[in-house]
Design an enzyme around this catalytic site. Sequence first.
Site, PDB file in Angstrom:
ATOM      1  CG  HIS A   1      26.611  81.725  -7.377  1.00 40.61           C
ATOM      2  ND1 HIS A   1      27.206  80.538  -7.238  1.00 40.61           N
ATOM      3  CD2 HIS A   1      27.401  82.317  -8.357  1.00 40.61           C
ATOM      4  CE1 HIS A   1      28.354  80.529  -7.927  1.00 40.61           C
ATOM      5  NE2 HIS A   1      28.564  81.786  -8.545  1.00 40.61           N
TER       6      HIS A   1
ATOM      7  NE  ARG B   1     -12.174 114.373 -28.557  1.00 45.11           N
ATOM      8  CZ  ARG B   1     -12.686 113.674 -27.638  1.00 45.11           C
ATOM      9  NH1 ARG B   1     -13.538 113.019 -27.912  1.00 45.11           N
ATOM     10  NH2 ARG B   1     -12.314 113.889 -26.255  1.00 45.11           N
TER      11      ARG B   1
ATOM     12  CE  LYS C   1      -4.629  95.518 -44.382  1.00 44.21           C
ATOM     13  NZ  LYS C   1      -5.787  95.676 -44.055  1.00 44.21           N
TER      14      LYS C   1
END
Length: 538
Positions: free
Chosen positions: A274, A61, A134
């Site tokens: 339409h 993790r 970033k």
Amino acid sequence: MKRAIFSVADKTGIVGLGEAAVEASFEILSTGGTARTLRQAHLPVTDVSDVTGFPEILGGRVKTLHPLIHGGILARPTPEHLAELERLGIAPIHLVVCNLYPFEATIAAPDVTVEKAVEDIDIGGVTLLRAAAKNFERVAVVCDPADYEALTEELRRKGHIALETRRRLALKAFRHTAHYDAAIQGWLARAFGEDETLPETIHLELAKEQPLRYGENPHQRGAFYRLVQAVEPGLAGAVQLHGRELSYNNILDLTAALEMARDFEEPTIAVVKHSNPCGIASAPNILRALADAWACDPMSAFGSVIGVNRPVTAELARRLTSNDYLRTVIVPRYRAESGDEEAVVLAAFIEATIAPDYEPQALEILKRKRNLRVMQLKDFAPESRFRSVEVRTVPGGALVQQTDRVTVPPAEYRVVTRAQPTPEQLRGLAFADRVARHVRSNAIVLAKGTASVGIGAGQMSRFDSTLIAARKAGKRSQGAVLASDAMFPAADGVLAAIETGAEAIIQPGGSIRDQEVIAAADGAGVPMVFTGMRHFRH
């Protein structure tokens, strides 16, 4: 030597990009399975744990979440930042190659548990992507294996990654993480039992399916986007088997034809123009459905779009494209039934078809029409469509609503007149009421059995819609049943309906003049039922 970090769940193409990075004098840092893949290809790799001095923990993790990694990614090329990196012994990282745990593939499994889904929520990978994106001023970020080939070529040609490329890749990474987060929050909301129909905030993600030549009109730009969060694919899931590229208006009409055709269980054909039906019919077989639907208004059907809720057979394809069939079968029937001898019916010209499947010979016949757009949607009527919502933009915002897919069953009709509808009339009323749900307001539908014979759509006055439906039906209005998508506000519309020859009427009711309306029906001995459910379609 420049530094790169490679940490990918999808290993596709990673070795080729790694080779190009090494040739361009990058030192590669990597983790777990990615490092093993690169080493098996005999590429030099440094484990991230060797740089950080900290092992992977918590079963993987936590791998890359460390200042020695993110400091190397986030540092700007300023004297202050570079001095701080040198003081702390952090080497700059110039390239981040990362794709994420396959959360969407995981939740697609029918037996997925919350525990399994949560384990496939990427944390470190998303952080790597956002940090690198970033700092695109100095760092290149790659989240999609589809970009490896172009990036490899650029590295081999230039030895570095240009600012223009870094900007493009950074934007792609931010879009990727936004998509990833939207998938997570959407699935968890459903898993936790929240009502996701109309949540407090809606995160819409639209992925471009195809550019269009123009929008509704040639001076408007247009494109077709797929709603990523859609609970069912709709037209975006259809495959075009033949014909010219779809136009903006084709897509609108094909969607309307799809919605109409799949709303009925019996073999059904909708002839759409339409976004309104010029004819729609259900029948014991699809050939009869075509004849009934086309005969409703063959003049308006020129240039229409056809929705079919059964596989298209060779004979159906032949009739759809046959001027002889139109002129020798449909037009004589229309004139005999309606009494309209002056209608100009040009040709058996259709713009597009949509169906769940096509027989090989049927496809061969349809392909003889070079421009005819042939669309196939195998999952034609998925149950998930009952959970869908509609989104319509307005300046400064959007309107969102559940898709209108509900009709009141005949057992719940309220007969409000002295006259009682016959079983045959009830059958026709149920069909007409369902058709009215697909017609632009104000909507009036005249039907005989399970076939429309006259449709009035999109008028500002319900009275005018009634007159148009009656004019379209001609003599066929005698003995027809009539459905209105909303209440009759006064007796004039009902009297007009009765004057057309309609023998039974279905409407929601709810007008302050309901008693006046009911009295008009009683005076003519015409049965009327209230459903209590309006079906406006603006």
